[in-house]
Design an enzyme around this catalytic site. Structure first.
Site, PDB file in Angstrom:
ATOM      1  N   PHE A  76       0.995  -1.047   0.115  1.00 31.64           N
ATOM      2  CA  PHE A  76       0.015  -0.200   0.083  1.00 31.64           C
ATOM      3  C   PHE A  76       0.758   1.115   0.016  1.00 31.64           C
ATOM      4  O   PHE A  76       0.400   2.292  -0.335  1.00 31.64           O
ATOM      5  CB  PHE A  76      -1.038  -0.112   1.187  1.00 31.64           C
ATOM      6  CG  PHE A  76      -1.915  -1.041   1.497  1.00 31.64           C
ATOM      7  CD1 PHE A  76      -3.005  -1.232   0.737  1.00 31.64           C
ATOM      8  CD2 PHE A  76      -1.429  -2.461   2.134  1.00 31.64           C
ATOM      9  CE1 PHE A  76      -4.069  -2.024   0.973  1.00 31.64           C
ATOM     10  CE2 PHE A  76      -2.324  -3.066   2.302  1.00 31.64           C
ATOM     11  CZ  PHE A  76      -3.581  -3.312   1.611  1.00 31.64           C
ATOM     12  N   TYR A 144       1.105  10.669 -10.969  1.00 24.07           N
ATOM     13  CA  TYR A 144       0.698   9.606  -9.998  1.00 24.07           C
ATOM     14  C   TYR A 144       0.215   8.512 -10.550  1.00 24.07           C
ATOM     15  O   TYR A 144       0.609   7.296 -10.208  1.00 24.07           O
ATOM     16  CB  TYR A 144      -0.446  10.232  -9.133  1.00 24.07           C
ATOM     17  CG  TYR A 144      -1.118   9.313  -8.035  1.00 24.07           C
ATOM     18  CD1 TYR A 144      -0.667   8.564  -7.273  1.00 24.07           C
ATOM     19  CD2 TYR A 144      -2.543   8.796  -8.392  1.00 24.07           C
ATOM     20  CE1 TYR A 144      -1.436   7.502  -6.730  1.00 24.07           C
ATOM     21  CE2 TYR A 144      -3.405   8.069  -7.816  1.00 24.07           C
ATOM     22  CZ  TYR A 144      -2.482   7.417  -6.859  1.00 24.07           C
ATOM     23  OH  TYR A 144      -3.372   6.380  -6.175  1.00 24.07           O
TER      24      TYR A 144
HETATM   25  N1  UFG Z   1     -14.443  17.747  -5.042  1.00 23.24           N
HETATM   26  C1  UFG Z   1     -15.246  18.814  -4.927  1.00 23.24           C
HETATM   27  N2  UFG Z   1     -14.768  19.584  -3.935  1.00 23.24           N
HETATM   28  C2  UFG Z   1     -13.597  19.319  -3.027  1.00 23.24           C
HETATM   29  C3  UFG Z   1     -12.995  18.410  -3.332  1.00 23.24           C
HETATM   30  C4  UFG Z   1     -13.379  17.430  -4.434  1.00 23.24           C
HETATM   31  O1  UFG Z   1     -15.916  19.281  -5.687  1.00 23.24           O
HETATM   32  O2  UFG Z   1     -13.393  20.192  -2.137  1.00 23.24           O
HETATM   33  C5  UFG Z   1     -14.843  16.874  -6.350  1.00 23.24           C
HETATM   34  C6  UFG Z   1     -13.893  16.705  -7.471  1.00 23.24           C
HETATM   35  O3  UFG Z   1     -13.600  17.548  -8.238  1.00 23.24           O
HETATM   36  C7  UFG Z   1     -14.231  15.407  -7.928  1.00 23.24           C
HETATM   37  C8  UFG Z   1     -14.962  14.515  -6.699  1.00 23.24           C
HETATM   38  O4  UFG Z   1     -15.233  15.623  -5.658  1.00 23.24           O
HETATM   39  O5  UFG Z   1     -15.047  15.288  -8.657  1.00 23.24           O
HETATM   40  C9  UFG Z   1     -14.032  13.634  -5.920  1.00 23.24           C
HETATM   41  O6  UFG Z   1     -12.763  14.181  -5.648  1.00 23.24           O
HETATM   42  P1  UFG Z   1     -11.886  13.398  -4.771  1.00 23.24           P
HETATM   43  O7  UFG Z   1     -10.621  14.342  -4.628  1.00 23.24           O
HETATM   44  O8  UFG Z   1     -12.377  12.859  -3.394  1.00 23.24           O
HETATM   45  O9  UFG Z   1     -11.378  12.230  -5.594  1.00 23.24           O
HETATM   46  P2  UFG Z   1     -11.016  11.924  -7.089  1.00 23.24           P
HETATM   47  O10 UFG Z   1     -11.956  11.521  -7.893  1.00 23.24           O
HETATM   48  O11 UFG Z   1     -10.074  13.212  -7.477  1.00 23.24           O
HETATM   49  O12 UFG Z   1      -9.636  10.982  -6.782  1.00 23.24           O
HETATM   50  C10 UFG Z   1      -9.673   9.482  -6.866  1.00 23.24           C
HETATM   51  C11 UFG Z   1      -8.789   8.965  -5.900  1.00 23.24           C
HETATM   52  C12 UFG Z   1      -7.466   9.390  -6.585  1.00 23.24           C
HETATM   53  C13 UFG Z   1      -7.257   8.993  -7.967  1.00 23.24           C
HETATM   54  C14 UFG Z   1      -8.427   9.517  -8.750  1.00 23.24           C
HETATM   55  C15 UFG Z   1      -8.229   9.099 -10.117  1.00 23.24           C
HETATM   56  O13 UFG Z   1      -9.103   9.482  -4.588  1.00 23.24           O
HETATM   57  O14 UFG Z   1      -6.268   8.655  -5.792  1.00 23.24           O
HETATM   58  O15 UFG Z   1      -9.717   9.213  -8.053  1.00 23.24           O
HETATM   59  O16 UFG Z   1      -8.987   9.877 -10.898  1.00 23.24           O
HETATM   60  F1  UFG Z   1      -6.203   9.218  -8.659  1.00 23.24           F
END
Ligand code: UFG
Length: 327
Positions: A76, A144
């Site tokens: 991990f 990443y």
């Molecule tokens: N989001 C918001 N506001 C915030 C944080 C996030 O609107 O304050 C939105 C993001 O734009 C996204 C969704 O919420 O649309 C989810 O965002 P996260 O950051 O929680 O997760 P991600 O989908 O960006 O990331 C996940 C994994 C990563 C991986 C990625 C692959 O956590 O490790 O998917 O695209 F790399």
């Protein structure tokens, strides 16, 4: 089995370590605590605080020499912030790829038979089709995802050449917490970027409001859609992967719950669970976000017999809240 869990002081690693212990395995956690927490290492696990790339050989080799060789490694330990990887790719090629190479070399040298690796949906990049299957093209859009994909390729070649029984699990949006009578293990990052913990910070009173990154996406309510998977369901898949691993094969599985929830739906679920109004404001889109990411987990169902059972959004959020709420 006797298992080495790298990154077992982190969010997913600690929850998986707890599941492994609950299933009767012997667990040694290896973590440098650069982002993990000592108190997240479950009671009953051994603990080595050191850098993976430096000590993997010593830990695996020492055990083998003592006649107590490891039966497998669950890997991990990684750097996992997309934004940081864009600004400091060197940290990712070193911390993820170089460290994993050292680990794989130690696994080969000391003939550890099994490896389960934390891969990611970020290996696919912007998907051409949703739900995303494992045969989708891998075109990561950030370092990443590129480093995780490079490690996947490395593992494929080690399995083929050296007989390793390997599994890569490509996580979608991991969420929730492991809540038991004995304690709680959940998401606790110094730099938090993930949606659910950020929204719950508002409910807990440590953040004023949540920004919704864009409401003009081509989705039903205009906000991004993601596939949230409960961390306990994810852990179940790791135990199944250990059971189903076959020497000389590298299997790759997507892990999601197969359903998409929008950012607005997540915020709504957090309001329902916490009873807090959770002020939200629309902000500009975040660079690099795809509109929709939803997994097909058909292959995991077939190959591992895995079926996620904690798929309701409110269940996922309420477990995360159980962990995050002020006490
Ligand atoms: N989001 C918001 N506001 C915030 C944080 C996030 O609107 O304050 C939105 C993001 O734009 C996204 C969704 O919420 O649309 C989810 O965002 P996260 O950051 O929680 O997760 P991600 O989908 O960006 O990331 C996940 C994994 C990563 C991986 C990625 C692959 O956590 O490790 O998917 O695209 F790399």
């Amino acid at each position: 089995m006797k298992l080495l869990v790298t990154g077992g002081a982190g969010y997913v690693g600690s929850v998986c370590a707890a599941h492994l212990l609950e299933a009767g395995h012997e667990v040694v956690v290896l973590d440098d605590l650069s982002t993990g927490h000592r108190d997240a290492v479950p009671a009953g696990a051994g603990f080595v605080q050191a850098e993976l790339g430096t000590v993997a050989g010593e830990v695996l080799g020492g055990a083998a020499r003592d006649g107590a060789a490891f039966d497998g490694v669950l890997h991990f330990a990684a750097r996992s912030l997309v934004g940081e990887s864009v600004e400091h790719p060197e940290r990712y090629w070193d911390g993820n790829v170089v460290a994993s190479f050292r680990l794989l070399e130690a696994v080969r040298e000391h003939a550890v038979p099994r490896l389960v690796f934390s891969s990611t949906a970020a290996t696919y990049g912007e998907p051409a089709e949703v739900p995303i299957t494992e045969t989708a093209p891998t075109r990561p859009t950030n370092p990443y995802g590129a480093t995780k994909l490079a490690i996947d390729h490395m593992i494929t070649s080690y399995a083929a050449a050296h007989g390793l029984a390997a599994t890569s699990l490509r996580y979608f949006n991991v969420a929730g917490a492991h809540v038991t009578g004995g304690g709680r293990l959940g998401e606790r990052h110094a730099v938090e970027t993930h949606l659910i913990p950020l929204v719950l910070q508002v409910a807990a009173g440590t953040r004023e409001s949540i920004s919704i990154y864009g409401d003009d996406w081509p989705t039903p309510d205009g906000t991004c859609v993601r596939d949230y998977i409960h961390v306990d369901d994810l852990a179940d898949a790791h135990l199944l992967a250990l059971q189903h691993a076959t020497a000389g094969r590298h299997d790759v599985y997507n892990l999601g719950s197969g359903q998409g929830f929008s950012v607005r739906e997540v915020v709504e679920a957090c309001r329902a669970v916490t009873g807090h109004p959770i002020p939200a404001a629309v902000a500009p889109r975040r660079a690099g976000d795809p509109a929709v990411l939803v997994a097909s987990s058909d292959r995991a169902a077939e190959g591992l017999g895995w079926k996620p059972s904690r798929t309701e959004l409110e269940r996922i959020v309420s477990d995360a809240w159980e962990f995050a709420r002020p006490r």
